[in-house]
Design an enzyme around this catalytic site. Structure first.
Site, PDB file in Angstrom:
ATOM      1  N   ARG A 137       0.854  -1.186   0.000  1.00  0.00           N
ATOM      2  CA  ARG A 137       0.000   0.000   0.000  1.00  0.00           C
ATOM      3  C   ARG A 137       0.890   1.236   0.000  1.00  0.00           C
ATOM      4  O   ARG A 137       2.093   1.128   0.125  1.00  0.00           O
ATOM      5  CB  ARG A 137      -0.973  -0.001   1.183  1.00  0.00           C
ATOM      6  CG  ARG A 137      -0.323  -0.106   2.533  1.00  0.00           C
ATOM      7  CD  ARG A 137      -1.355  -0.093   3.661  1.00  0.00           C
ATOM      8  NE  ARG A 137      -0.698  -0.397   4.921  1.00  0.00           N
ATOM      9  CZ  ARG A 137      -1.296  -0.431   6.093  1.00  0.00           C
ATOM     10  NH1 ARG A 137      -2.583  -0.186   6.196  1.00  0.00           N
ATOM     11  NH2 ARG A 137      -0.624  -0.713   7.188  1.00  0.00           N
ATOM     12  N   ASN A 189      -5.018   7.201   4.564  1.00  0.00           N
ATOM     13  CA  ASN A 189      -4.699   6.493   5.801  1.00  0.00           C
ATOM     14  C   ASN A 189      -3.208   6.639   6.066  1.00  0.00           C
ATOM     15  O   ASN A 189      -2.388   6.182   5.269  1.00  0.00           O
ATOM     16  CB  ASN A 189      -5.047   5.006   5.656  1.00  0.00           C
ATOM     17  CG  ASN A 189      -4.891   4.244   6.957  1.00  0.00           C
ATOM     18  OD1 ASN A 189      -5.763   4.285   7.821  1.00  0.00           O
ATOM     19  ND2 ASN A 189      -3.772   3.570   7.118  1.00  0.00           N
ATOM     20  N   GLU A 190      -2.893   7.343   7.145  1.00  0.00           N
ATOM     21  CA  GLU A 190      -1.487   7.522   7.538  1.00  0.00           C
ATOM     22  C   GLU A 190      -0.628   7.962   6.348  1.00  0.00           C
ATOM     23  O   GLU A 190       0.278   7.235   5.910  1.00  0.00           O
ATOM     24  CB  GLU A 190      -0.940   6.240   8.159  1.00  0.00           C
ATOM     25  CG  GLU A 190      -1.675   5.868   9.435  1.00  0.00           C
ATOM     26  CD  GLU A 190      -1.041   4.702  10.182  1.00  0.00           C
ATOM     27  OE1 GLU A 190      -0.294   3.936   9.559  1.00  0.00           O
ATOM     28  OE2 GLU A 190      -1.308   4.560  11.386  1.00  0.00           O
ATOM     29  N   GLU A 200      -7.284   4.805  15.615  1.00  0.00           N
ATOM     30  CA  GLU A 200      -6.878   3.395  15.703  1.00  0.00           C
ATOM     31  C   GLU A 200      -6.069   3.186  16.981  1.00  0.00           C
ATOM     32  O   GLU A 200      -5.250   4.030  17.344  1.00  0.00           O
ATOM     33  CB  GLU A 200      -5.960   3.003  14.534  1.00  0.00           C
ATOM     34  CG  GLU A 200      -6.582   3.088  13.171  1.00  0.00           C
ATOM     35  CD  GLU A 200      -5.609   2.645  12.076  1.00  0.00           C
ATOM     36  OE1 GLU A 200      -4.540   2.088  12.390  1.00  0.00           O
ATOM     37  OE2 GLU A 200      -5.926   2.888  10.907  1.00  0.00           O
ATOM     38  N   TRP A 242       4.042  -5.577  13.749  1.00  0.00           N
ATOM     39  CA  TRP A 242       5.064  -5.002  12.859  1.00  0.00           C
ATOM     40  C   TRP A 242       6.369  -4.643  13.556  1.00  0.00           C
ATOM     41  O   TRP A 242       7.138  -3.840  13.046  1.00  0.00           O
ATOM     42  CB  TRP A 242       4.494  -3.805  12.092  1.00  0.00           C
ATOM     43  CG  TRP A 242       3.557  -2.906  12.853  1.00  0.00           C
ATOM     44  CD1 TRP A 242       2.189  -3.002  12.870  1.00  0.00           C
ATOM     45  CD2 TRP A 242       3.874  -1.776  13.694  1.00  0.00           C
ATOM     46  NE1 TRP A 242       1.639  -2.008  13.668  1.00  0.00           N
ATOM     47  CE2 TRP A 242       2.644  -1.246  14.181  1.00  0.00           C
ATOM     48  CE3 TRP A 242       5.067  -1.168  14.084  1.00  0.00           C
ATOM     49  CZ2 TRP A 242       2.578  -0.134  15.026  1.00  0.00           C
ATOM     50  CZ3 TRP A 242       5.004  -0.064  14.933  1.00  0.00           C
ATOM     51  CH2 TRP A 242       3.772   0.439  15.387  1.00  0.00           C
ATOM     52  N   GLU A 265      -1.534  -8.739   7.468  1.00  0.00           N
ATOM     53  CA  GLU A 265      -1.718  -8.441   8.898  1.00  0.00           C
ATOM     54  C   GLU A 265      -2.521  -9.497   9.661  1.00  0.00           C
ATOM     55  O   GLU A 265      -3.192  -9.194  10.645  1.00  0.00           O
ATOM     56  CB  GLU A 265      -2.378  -7.063   9.037  1.00  0.00           C
ATOM     57  CG  GLU A 265      -1.467  -5.964   8.518  1.00  0.00           C
ATOM     58  CD  GLU A 265      -2.115  -4.597   8.534  1.00  0.00           C
ATOM     59  OE1 GLU A 265      -3.173  -4.432   7.895  1.00  0.00           O
ATOM     60  OE2 GLU A 265      -1.570  -3.688   9.172  1.00  0.00           O
ATOM     61  N   HIS A 296      -2.012  -9.531  13.478  1.00  0.00           N
ATOM     62  CA  HIS A 296      -2.249  -8.334  14.299  1.00  0.00           C
ATOM     63  C   HIS A 296      -3.353  -8.581  15.327  1.00  0.00           C
ATOM     64  O   HIS A 296      -4.269  -9.365  15.107  1.00  0.00           O
ATOM     65  CB  HIS A 296      -2.641  -7.166  13.389  1.00  0.00           C
ATOM     66  CG  HIS A 296      -2.476  -5.827  14.032  1.00  0.00           C
ATOM     67  ND1 HIS A 296      -3.388  -5.316  14.935  1.00  0.00           N
ATOM     68  CD2 HIS A 296      -1.505  -4.892  13.913  1.00  0.00           C
ATOM     69  CE1 HIS A 296      -2.973  -4.120  15.335  1.00  0.00           C
ATOM     70  NE2 HIS A 296      -1.834  -3.839  14.728  1.00  0.00           N
TER      71      HIS A 296
HETATM   72  C1  GLA Z   1      -1.699   1.354  10.864  1.00  0.00           C
HETATM   73  C2  GLA Z   1      -2.719   1.338   9.743  1.00  0.00           C
HETATM   74  C3  GLA Z   1      -3.710   0.222   9.824  1.00  0.00           C
HETATM   75  C4  GLA Z   1      -3.041  -1.044  10.295  1.00  0.00           C
HETATM   76  C5  GLA Z   1      -2.360  -0.778  11.616  1.00  0.00           C
HETATM   77  C6  GLA Z   1      -1.736  -1.997  12.221  1.00  0.00           C
HETATM   78  O1  GLA Z   1      -2.055   2.152  11.905  1.00  0.00           O
HETATM   79  O2  GLA Z   1      -3.431   2.549   9.643  1.00  0.00           O
HETATM   80  O3  GLA Z   1      -4.262   0.031   8.541  1.00  0.00           O
HETATM   81  O4  GLA Z   1      -2.104  -1.446   9.352  1.00  0.00           O
HETATM   82  O5  GLA Z   1      -1.332   0.139  11.401  1.00  0.00           O
HETATM   83  O6  GLA Z   1      -1.066  -1.681  13.419  1.00  0.00           O
END
Ligand code: GLA
Length: 692
Positions: free
Chosen positions: A144, A182-183, A333, A341, A381, A384
């Protein structure tokens, strides 16, 4: 070629006027971080990916979410290939049904735009949209964030899907807000990014002569004849002015990237729906204060990667996020236990997931969403933390989350329209952080660690700190501490001077006032534009490979990593501490000085002092400002956060330790909910207290 690329960059709308007030278009919100109508003041929920599961399963999931106390789901932020399976063919039927199902189960919905995960049809047909790393390698499909942040074509696709979503859901009363991408990160070095960089520099400096002047390019024959010659670099042995401007460029480009999607959404969305983007832990990729001018609300993703929370440091990051807009925020989140990770993905201990949830609220979160509901059957993931296991039934931490949900429901009406209280502010400057990182001079001078070295004793003694930008309004704080204001512009300095003259106490840490915003040395000793106000200047700075003694009104201790010898110039400068450095340069030289100016005061601390000295300094500073903690004499594991507003005062008490600790409440305080019994807060316990 250059002309056409520049035109392209301009056409992209890459706003290059360096993080300008042009972005200051965000709507005004009141204390509450959202404008829910008749909805809970605290959102509690989870990232749910219905596209990964058969529809027949959705109702079971939503019922389980209700039993966890969730009232919110975040949807769709990676679902581009499901919403637009082929170029220009949109399929929102599944999302309509997922939203309907969520609403039937009493959920508020946040929609994410999916631009962090471009589909294969897009990158295959338009490989020019793919990001290129600093070494020239183009990304491929399969992960991504593999797009170029400056690609005009990518921008069009991303804003189109955002607009399609907003057209469809912008008036839907269940949708409370939008998360863009996202981030966001990382940047790209593709030809469009390079053209945008040149255009950015041209806008920033006007002429190449001005760039040459500000970067002092006579040095090493770095002189440029035109903007096209300037390399786009983030690392390596480059001019510090170039490297700092790279950060200004990434800030401008990401800001514009987010602004483009925000505009696409706002064109169709009800103003009641917030627009945000979720950011990361201490992320240095762009100036977060600048970027947040184009969104309505801050939100971030709080993870404890090693599963061992340092509560003070974590709280500082919450405070920084609150500072982006100086308003409450969303925790978009957080981990239900563990991440996947880091080398060892340790789970938080029993009680700590709830503890971290309440910490977020104490620092100004009006929402908390876990990531994620259930692990996908495959994908990167699967390991996770999640609320459900592979079999679709709750994992052990589910009960703790459900307990938190019950408490949040009870607390929400009380917490509505309250904000974290603070009498002191700390200044966090991205320019300063970057400039120090570009030239640390001592490998261990980590600007975030250095910020935390002062935040820690101040936070534990005041139980409330606002972290704000150096340009923010300072008038309401009795004490303003800038641990290292390395880059200092004349307008910032003027505001700080005005703050002191009006009666404030400004405290500067080492390396302050050394550089301008092109990362060039002020032709003046530190603290540069504030040296006259201080009536003293830094004679010389030294990187230390061994501690140096410091003694004075703070007691005796050591300076580590960094020490500056200060030379008083004005007669009324008071020396607070001196170095003891037998046979060395620093021996007997002032390490900290202070000066009264009108009704105010300025203090300069020239070394990275040890924790003992910093604790004494914090106590003295707070005593001097007449600031008292709400609850005194607490064990270091106990966190206190106050939220106040709308005529209410609430305390959130958290025991971050594994042993119970006594707490004496002030007269008239009453327990709303939590683990305070017989004057003791249990191990990993939490309590919400109402003050009279
Ligand atoms: C980030 C992403 C999420 C996910 C989390 C896992 O914060 O925004 O999509 O990948 O990490 O910790």
């Amino acid at each position: 070629m250059r002309r056409s690329l520049t035109t392209l960059a301009a056409a992209l709308g890459v706003i290059v006027a360096a993080i300008a007030p042009a972005h200051a278009q965000s709507r005004v919100w009141h204390a509450r971080a959202t404008q829910f109508e008749n909805r809970p003041a605290l959102a509690f929920g989870v990232a749910w990916y219905p596209e990964q599961w058969p529809e027949a399963r959705w109702q079971t999931d939503l019922q389980l979410m209700r039993s966890a106390g969730f009232n919110t789901v975040r949807l769709a932020e990676f679902a581009w290939s499901t919403m637009e399976p082929e170029e220009g063919r949109f399929d929102f039927g599944w999302l309509d049904r997922a939203i309907d199902a969520a609403v039937r189960n009493g959920m508020m919905v946040v929609l994410g735009t999916p631009s962090a995960a471009p589909p294969a049809w897009l990158t295959q047909k338009y490989p020019d949209t793919l990001r290129v790393d600093e070494d020239g390698k183009r990304a491929g499909h399969g992960g991504r964030r593999h797009f170029s942040f400056a690609s005009a074509r990518y921008r069009q696709f991303a804003t189109r899907i955002a607009a399609e979503m907003a057209t469809r859901y912008g008036k839907n009363p269940a949708i409370v807000g939008w998360q863009i991408d996202n981030e966001i990160g990382p940047p790209s070095w593709d030809p469009e990014s390079v053209a945008a960089w040149h255009h950015f520099l041209e806008q920033r400096y006007g002429t190449i002569d001005e760039l040459n002047r500000r970067w002092a390019t006579q040095y090493w024959s770095q002189h440029y004849n035109n903007f096209d010659q300037v390399p786009l670099r983030a690392t390596g042995q480059h001019n510090p002015g170039l490297l700092l401007d790279f950060k200004h460029f990434t800030t401008a480009t990401w800001t514009d990237y987010v602004a483009a999607q925000a505009a696409a959404i706002r064109a169709h969305a009800d103003p009641r729906q917030f627009v945000t983007t979720n950011t990361m832990f201490w992320n240095a990729g762009f100036d977060h204060f600048a970027l947040h001018r184009v969104v309505d609300m801050a939100s971030w993703d709080n993870y404890i990667p090693d599963g061992r929370p340092d509560w003070v440091a974590n709280g500082a990051n919450h405070d920084l996020v609150r500072g982006y807009k100086q308003r409450n925020f969303w925790l978009m989140e957080t981990q239900p236990g563990r991440v996947d990770w880091v080398p060892v993905n340790r789970a938080l201990d029993p009680g700590q997931v709830r503890e971290m949830a309440w910490q977020a609220v104490g620092h100004g979160a009006d929402a908390l969403l876990y990531w994620q509901w259930r692990p996908a059957r495959n994908g990167q993931e699967t390991y996770h933390g999640a609320l459900l296991g592979a079999d679709g039934t709750p994992v052990p931490v589910f009960g703790e989350v459900a307990r938190t949900g019950k408490e949040f429901a009870q607390a929400a009406p009380l917490l509505a329209d309250t904000e974290p209280a603070a009498q002191i502010a700390m200044l966090f400057s991205y320019d300063s952080r970057w400039a120090i990182d570009i030239q640390r001079h001592h490998k261990d001078f980590d600007p975030v660690r250095q910020f935390l070295s002062l935040y820690r004793p101040l936070r534990t003694r005041t139980q409330g700190i606002h972290v704000i930008a150096p340009d923010a309004e300072l008038g309401k704080y009795r004490l303003v501490v800038a641990p290292s204001l390395h880059v200092l512009t004349p307008p910032q300095a003027e505001r700080l001077v005005a703050y002191v003259r009006a009666g404030g106490h400004l405290v500067l840490g080492p390396r302050s006032g050394m550089k301008d915003d092109a990362n060039a040395l002020w032709p003046k000793r530190q603290p540069g534009p504030l040296a006259d106000l201080l009536g003293a200047e830094v004679e010389q700075y030294y990187a230390l490979d061994a501690p140096v003694g410091v003694q004075g009104s703070y007691g005796a201790g050591k300076a580590n990593i960094w020490a500056e010898a200060i030379r008083p110039v004005a007669k009324d400068v008071e020396v607070l501490a001196t170095y003891s450095d037998p046979h060395g340069w620093l021996d007997g030289k002032p390490a900290a000085v202070t000066r009264r100016v009108g009704k105010g005061r300025i203090t300069y601390i020239g070394g990275w002092l040890d924790d003992g000295l910093l604790a004494t300094i914090a106590t003295q500073l707070l005593d001097g400002a007449g600031i008292r903690p709400v609850l005194a004499d607490l064990h270091p594991d106990i966190e206190v956060g106050e939220r106040s507003g709308a005529g209410k005062r609430l305390l959130i008490l958290i025991n971050h330790g594994a042993e119970p600790h006594p707490i004496a409440l002030p007269a008239g305080a009453s327990l709303v909910t939590g683990d305070l019994a017989g004057g003791t807060l249990s191990a990993h316990g939490v309590a919400l207290i109402k003050l009279r």
